[in-house]
Design a protein around this motif. Structure first.
Motif, short mmCIF file in Angstrom:
data_model
loop_
_atom_site.label_atom_id
_atom_site.label_comp_id
_atom_site.label_asym_id
_atom_site.label_seq_id
_atom_site.Cartn_x
_atom_site.Cartn_y
_atom_site.Cartn_z
N LEU A 180 0.83 -1.20 0.00
CA LEU A 180 0.00 0.00 0.00
C LEU A 180 0.86 1.26 0.00
O LEU A 180 0.49 2.28 -0.60
N ASP A 223 -11.47 -6.88 -0.50
CA ASP A 223 -11.24 -5.77 0.43
C ASP A 223 -9.96 -5.02 0.09
O ASP A 223 -9.90 -3.79 0.19
N ARG A 226 -10.59 -2.86 -2.85
CA ARG A 226 -11.41 -1.71 -2.46
C ARG A 226 -10.56 -0.62 -1.81
O ARG A 226 -10.78 0.57 -2.04
N ARG A 227 -9.59 -1.02 -1.02
CA ARG A 227 -8.68 -0.04 -0.45
C ARG A 227 -7.89 0.66 -1.54
O ARG A 227 -7.65 1.87 -1.48
N ALA A 230 -10.16 3.22 -3.16
CA ALA A 230 -10.32 4.40 -2.31
C ALA A 230 -9.10 5.31 -2.40
O ALA A 230 -9.22 6.54 -2.44
N MET A 231 -7.91 4.71 -2.45
CA MET A 231 -6.69 5.51 -2.54
C MET A 231 -6.59 6.19 -3.90
O MET A 231 -6.16 7.35 -4.00
#
Length: 333
Positions: A180, A223, A226-227, A230-231
């Motif tokens: 991430l 999930d 999805r993160r 969002a980023m």
């Protein structure tokens, strides 16, 4: 604090190569990720002649003559690279790192040089015959030593005279903090008009599926993506994601990443130095290592919290200093 109109681009970029191969083209590739006033440093690695010819018994005069010839060639290559980049970048200087004088490996010596110069990005231009080259620079080892992003240019891309723009950036994530952080770095440095595609790919088939229900593993993958979405949206980028399926029973995530990069025509792959199952230091055969080995386009490898580490003071690395008067401290301004 970085504002949306001022992306967190690199300001001190070091380009390294064994034998001077790819220094000008590596600088042009790195330029699109650097600030307008960024400073560039060219580093030519000179290895021990005896290590290049392990089957030969070099006499001391022969060794000295070979060493002098290699140093002279490195000086010429650096001067030619600086001349080729005149007017291309705002500020460029150059240095020879002599592994013979330093008694170190290529990655260790370059990490020391990068730390001393406080580089926030190190670009490694691969040698066309790097598997035979004693001064091969391992990008993963560099990331582990300096904790900063390393941009690896494979031989297929490092020799191009005109560096292609990174208009299609593929970011591989697996849910780990390191991955991430790599996505955050990609959002920071990708050109404004570039497309960023986030893909999920991890060697988790045998790690999880033997003791977790398939639904749990599938939900984790969703999930994670999805993160990523969002980023992307938070960074003002169009949400483009994909869940990569691993074709064979070995669960080779690197093949899936490279296959997607080829199908999507990616100009750059961004990934973390290690994932959920990895350690901070490089281990042979894991996803990042295999991707670097077979990549046809540049790969940006990011360490944990790479974006924040760029603002931290230079790490202290306990390495020996070059001998007085050696070429390890040779500069061309």
């Amino acid at each position: 604090m970085t504002t949306p109109t001022e992306p967190n681009t690199f300001r001190r970029v070091m380009i390294a190569s064994a034998g001077g191969t790819g220094l000008p083209s590596g600088t042009r590739v790195a330029q699109q990720f650097a600030a307008a006033d960024a400073r560039f440093r060219l580093v030519n690695i000179v290895c021990n002649p005896a290590a290049l010819y392990p089957t030969l018994m070099l006499s001391f005069p022969d060794w000295c003559e070979a060493h002098r010839a290699m140093l002279h060639g490195a000086q010429v290559a650096l001067r030619d690279a600086v001349i080729a980049l005149h007017g291309v970048v705002a500020a460029t200087d150059a240095e020879i790192v002599d592994l013979t004088a330093l008694h170190q490996g290529a990655a260790e010596a370059l990490a020391h040089t990068a730390a001393q110069w406080n580089a926030d990005l190190v670009v490694v231009a691969a040698h066309p015959r790097e598997h035979h080259w004693d001064s091969r620079i391992d990008p993963e080892e560099l990331v582990a030593l300096i904790g900063r992003p390393v941009l690896y240019l494979p031989p297929a891309s490092g020799g191009a005279s005109d560096a292609p723009a990174a208009s299609r950036v593929l970011v591989a994530i697996d849910g780990s903090d390191t991955a991430l952080d790599a996505l955050r770095t990609a959002l920071d440095v990708a050109p404004p008009g570039a497309r960023i595609k986030v893909v999920y790919a991890a060697d988790d088939r045998f790690a999880w599926c033997e003791w977790l229900p398939f639904e749990v593993v599938s939900q984790h993958r969703i999930d994670v993506l999805r993160r990523g979405v969002a980023m992307l949206e938070q960074g003002g980028r169009a949400a483009e994601t994909a869940l990569l399926e691993l074709d064979d029973e070995s669960g080779d995530a690197s093949s899936a990443i490279l296959g997607e990069a080829q199908r999507w025509h990616a100009d750059l792959i961004v990934m973390g130095s290690h994932g959920m199952r990895g350690a901070p230091h490089p281990l042979p055969g894991h996803v990042t290592s295999r991707t670097l080995r077979d990549a046809a386009c540049p790969v940006l490898v990011c360490a944990r919290s790479a974006s924040s580490l760029r603002a931290v003071a230079t790490p202290r690395i306990g390495l020996s200093e070059p001998h007085p008067g050696s070429a390890g401290g040779l500069f061309y301004q």
